[in-house]
Scaffold this motif. Sequence first.
Motif, PDB file in Angstrom:
ATOM      1  N   THR A 156      94.716  85.399 -40.644  1.00 25.49           N
ATOM      2  CA  THR A 156      95.318  84.642 -39.544  1.00 25.49           C
ATOM      3  C   THR A 156      94.221  83.892 -38.781  1.00 25.49           C
ATOM      4  OG1 THR A 156      97.153  86.195 -39.283  1.00 25.49           O
ATOM      5  CG2 THR A 156      96.584  84.841 -37.368  1.00 25.49           C
ATOM      6  N   PRO A 157      94.391  82.586 -38.557  1.00 26.79           N
ATOM      7  CA  PRO A 157      93.364  81.806 -37.844  1.00 26.79           C
ATOM      8  C   PRO A 157      93.071  82.378 -36.457  1.00 26.79           C
ATOM      9  CG  PRO A 157      94.991  80.359 -38.862  1.00 26.79           C
ATOM     10  CD  PRO A 157      95.521  81.746 -39.002  1.00 26.79           C
ATOM     11  N   ASP A 158      91.819  82.329 -36.073  1.00 25.10           N
ATOM     12  CA  ASP A 158      91.414  82.786 -34.743  1.00 25.10           C
ATOM     13  C   ASP A 158      92.188  82.028 -33.665  1.00 25.10           C
ATOM     14  OD1 ASP A 158      89.615  84.512 -35.884  1.00 25.10           O
ATOM     15  OD2 ASP A 158      87.893  83.142 -35.688  1.00 25.10           O
ATOM     16  N   GLY A 159      92.566  82.750 -32.636  1.00 23.22           N
ATOM     17  CA  GLY A 159      93.256  82.125 -31.513  1.00 23.22           C
ATOM     18  C   GLY A 159      94.756  81.962 -31.696  1.00 23.22           C
ATOM     19  N   THR A 160      95.307  82.436 -32.833  1.00 24.61           N
ATOM     20  CA  THR A 160      96.742  82.315 -33.076  1.00 24.61           C
ATOM     21  C   THR A 160      97.528  83.181 -32.096  1.00 24.61           C
ATOM     22  OG1 THR A 160      96.411  81.886 -35.434  1.00 24.61           O
ATOM     23  CG2 THR A 160      98.589  82.627 -34.770  1.00 24.61           C
ATOM     24  N   THR A 161      98.564  82.627 -31.521  1.00 26.60           N
ATOM     25  CA  THR A 161      99.441  83.369 -30.606  1.00 26.60           C
ATOM     26  C   THR A 161     100.878  83.295 -31.112  1.00 26.60           C
ATOM     27  OG1 THR A 161      99.766  81.408 -29.207  1.00 26.60           O
ATOM     28  CG2 THR A 161      97.959  82.904 -28.611  1.00 26.60           C
ATOM     29  N   ASP A 199     102.346  82.310 -38.587  1.00 29.12           N
ATOM     30  CA  ASP A 199     101.170  81.888 -37.815  1.00 29.12           C
ATOM     31  C   ASP A 199     101.307  80.418 -37.417  1.00 29.12           C
ATOM     32  OD1 ASP A 199     100.075  84.405 -38.081  1.00 29.12           O
ATOM     33  OD2 ASP A 199      98.709  83.849 -39.697  1.00 29.12           O
ATOM     34  N   HIS A 200     101.812  79.621 -38.332  1.00 24.37           N
ATOM     35  CA  HIS A 200     101.974  78.184 -38.081  1.00 24.37           C
ATOM     36  C   HIS A 200     103.058  77.918 -37.030  1.00 24.37           C
ATOM     37  CE1 HIS A 200     101.741  73.891 -39.241  1.00 24.37           C
ATOM     38  NE2 HIS A 200     103.055  73.876 -39.039  1.00 24.37           N
ATOM     39  N   LEU A 201     104.116  78.738 -37.062  1.00 23.42           N
ATOM     40  CA  LEU A 201     105.259  78.499 -36.173  1.00 23.42           C
ATOM     41  C   LEU A 201     105.209  79.288 -34.871  1.00 23.42           C
ATOM     42  CD1 LEU A 201     108.155  78.511 -38.829  1.00 23.42           C
ATOM     43  CD2 LEU A 201     107.093  76.518 -37.739  1.00 23.42           C
ATOM     44  N   GLY A 202     104.271  80.222 -34.769  1.00 19.27           N
ATOM     45  CA  GLY A 202     104.158  81.001 -33.542  1.00 19.27           C
ATOM     46  C   GLY A 202     105.103  82.179 -33.471  1.00 19.27           C
ATOM     47  N   TYR A 203     105.421  82.778 -34.627  1.00 21.54           N
ATOM     48  CA  TYR A 203     106.235  83.984 -34.679  1.00 21.54           C
ATOM     49  C   TYR A 203     105.385  85.176 -35.109  1.00 21.54           C
ATOM     50  CZ  TYR A 203     110.553  81.156 -34.685  1.00 21.54           C
ATOM     51  OH  TYR A 203     111.576  80.299 -34.367  1.00 21.54           O
ATOM     52  N   GLU A 204     105.681  86.341 -34.562  1.00 23.52           N
ATOM     53  CA  GLU A 204     105.066  87.567 -35.052  1.00 23.52           C
ATOM     54  C   GLU A 204     105.907  88.077 -36.222  1.00 23.52           C
ATOM     55  OE1 GLU A 204     103.683  92.030 -33.539  1.00 23.52           O
ATOM     56  OE2 GLU A 204     104.697  90.642 -32.158  1.00 23.52           O
ATOM     57  N   LEU A 205     105.288  88.318 -37.359  1.00 22.19           N
ATOM     58  CA  LEU A 205     106.018  88.727 -38.555  1.00 22.19           C
ATOM     59  C   LEU A 205     106.298  90.225 -38.555  1.00 22.19           C
ATOM     60  CD1 LEU A 205     107.188  88.043 -41.360  1.00 22.19           C
ATOM     61  CD2 LEU A 205     104.899  88.473 -42.304  1.00 22.19           C
ATOM     62  N   LYS A 206     107.565  90.578 -38.784  1.00 22.09           N
ATOM     63  CA  LYS A 206     107.964  91.976 -38.961  1.00 22.09           C
ATOM     64  C   LYS A 206     108.579  92.109 -40.354  1.00 22.09           C
ATOM     65  CE  LYS A 206     111.163  95.519 -37.234  1.00 22.09           C
ATOM     66  NZ  LYS A 206     112.256  95.812 -36.272  1.00 22.09           N
ATOM     67  N   ILE A 207     108.194  93.145 -41.099  1.00 23.00           N
ATOM     68  CA  ILE A 207     108.667  93.315 -42.471  1.00 23.00           C
ATOM     69  C   ILE A 207     109.565  94.538 -42.580  1.00 23.00           C
ATOM     70  CG2 ILE A 207     107.965  93.695 -44.869  1.00 23.00           C
ATOM     71  CD1 ILE A 207     105.326  92.288 -44.167  1.00 23.00           C
ATOM     72  N   THR A 208     110.729  94.354 -43.192  1.00 26.33           N
ATOM     73  CA  THR A 208     111.655  95.452 -43.446  1.00 26.33           C
ATOM     74  C   THR A 208     111.843  95.588 -44.946  1.00 26.33           C
ATOM     75  OG1 THR A 208     112.829  95.025 -41.365  1.00 26.33           O
ATOM     76  CG2 THR A 208     113.958  96.364 -43.007  1.00 26.33           C
ATOM     77  N   ASP A 209     111.508  96.764 -45.478  1.00 27.65           N
ATOM     78  CA  ASP A 209     111.617  97.030 -46.908  1.00 27.65           C
ATOM     79  C   ASP A 209     112.982  97.634 -47.212  1.00 27.65           C
ATOM     80  OD1 ASP A 209     110.946  97.375 -49.576  1.00 27.65           O
ATOM     81  OD2 ASP A 209     109.939  99.295 -49.227  1.00 27.65           O
ATOM     82  N   MET A 210     113.658  97.121 -48.235  1.00 28.42           N
ATOM     83  CA  MET A 210     115.002  97.595 -48.592  1.00 28.42           C
ATOM     84  C   MET A 210     115.270  97.323 -50.064  1.00 28.42           C
ATOM     85  SD  MET A 210     117.342  94.612 -46.787  1.00 28.42           S
ATOM     86  CE  MET A 210     116.638  94.965 -45.169  1.00 28.42           C
ATOM     87  N   ALA A 211     116.410  97.783 -50.561  1.00 29.52           N
ATOM     88  CA  ALA A 211     116.810  97.503 -51.941  1.00 29.52           C
ATOM     89  C   ALA A 211     116.994  96.006 -52.114  1.00 29.52           C
ATOM     90  CB  ALA A 211     118.100  98.241 -52.270  1.00 29.52           C
ATOM     91  N   PHE A 212     116.631  95.502 -53.288  1.00 25.31           N
ATOM     92  CA  PHE A 212     116.690  94.059 -53.524  1.00 25.31           C
ATOM     93  C   PHE A 212     118.087  93.494 -53.295  1.00 25.31           C
ATOM     94  CE2 PHE A 212     117.212  90.295 -56.190  1.00 25.31           C
ATOM     95  CZ  PHE A 212     116.111  89.533 -55.808  1.00 25.31           C
ATOM     96  N   ASP A 213     119.111  94.197 -53.799  1.00 23.36           N
ATOM     97  CA  ASP A 213     120.467  93.661 -53.694  1.00 23.36           C
ATOM     98  C   ASP A 213     121.067  93.808 -52.294  1.00 23.36           C
ATOM     99  OD1 ASP A 213     120.711  96.402 -53.944  1.00 23.36           O
ATOM    100  OD2 ASP A 213     122.558  96.307 -55.119  1.00 23.36           O
ATOM    101  N   SER A 214     120.270  94.314 -51.336  1.00 21.42           N
ATOM    102  CA  SER A 214     120.728  94.406 -49.943  1.00 21.42           C
ATOM    103  C   SER A 214     120.154  93.288 -49.078  1.00 21.42           C
ATOM    104  CB  SER A 214     120.321  95.754 -49.338  1.00 21.42           C
ATOM    105  OG  SER A 214     120.918  96.820 -50.025  1.00 21.42           O
TER     106      SER A 214
END
Length: 259
Positions: A156-161, A199-214
């Motif tokens: 992530t680039p320095d200074g990203t918010t 990072d480009h759009l200014g969102y904090e990424l959250k990842i949720t792992d689940m079954a593919f077909d869900s």
Amino acid sequence: MKKILSAVCAVMIGAMMLTGCGGPEPNSVHKLDDLEGKKIGVQLGTVGMSYAEKYTKEVEKYNKGADAVQALKQGKVDAVIIDSEPAKVFVKKNDDLKILDEKFEPEEYAIAIKKGNTELTTKINDALKALKENGTLDSIKANWIGEDKGKNPYKTPDGTTYPNGTLTMATNAEFPPYELKEGGKVVGFDVDMMQAVCDHLGYELKITDMAFDSIIAAVNSGKADVGVAGMTVTEDRLKNVDFSDSYTTAEQVVIVRKK
């Protein structure tokens, strides 16, 4: 008598070892046409499943690609249809398997977004365009696929918010190198790509792992903002979700036993 029985047993055991008696049947799939009527393993809900159903009624569906591969090793299926990059990972770990030279038609991976959410779709497309133009997307791909794998991880680039809040990504961390778990953390090409988009759009990424077909259901219900899991754009999926522009291409291949 005991000596005679021992000798007979030794001959029978030797014959079993030579013929493969009691183990998987010899490989009978050498080209795509050989899939006709065979038992094919696939990951549930994938494009590979659609291809398999065109060849046979005997399609064994698994929640994980790795489970389909294990079934192949055990002789429960005759072949596995799966995306080429995960196939390479599985074959590298199992020297008794190989990938057929013949491949299916190329396909495009894209980001699934709730139907009608044109604002988010436009934002993501703009971000993907910028990442393609500045070389970030190519760099991320090279870090996960090819000879330079692991040499240039995304940072992530320095200074990203992140003034725009959180963006939740639904994925299935069973699809290396696009998404997998390392040390309990979900990583991979898709993860880095979405991190760069956020990072480009200014969102904090959250990842949720689940079954593919869900994943598509999670996007539709609002449990996730996007679905990213090496997901191919298909007519059936377009009935339920919108897709971003393509961020990479792929193809389905067939894994079989070597012998």
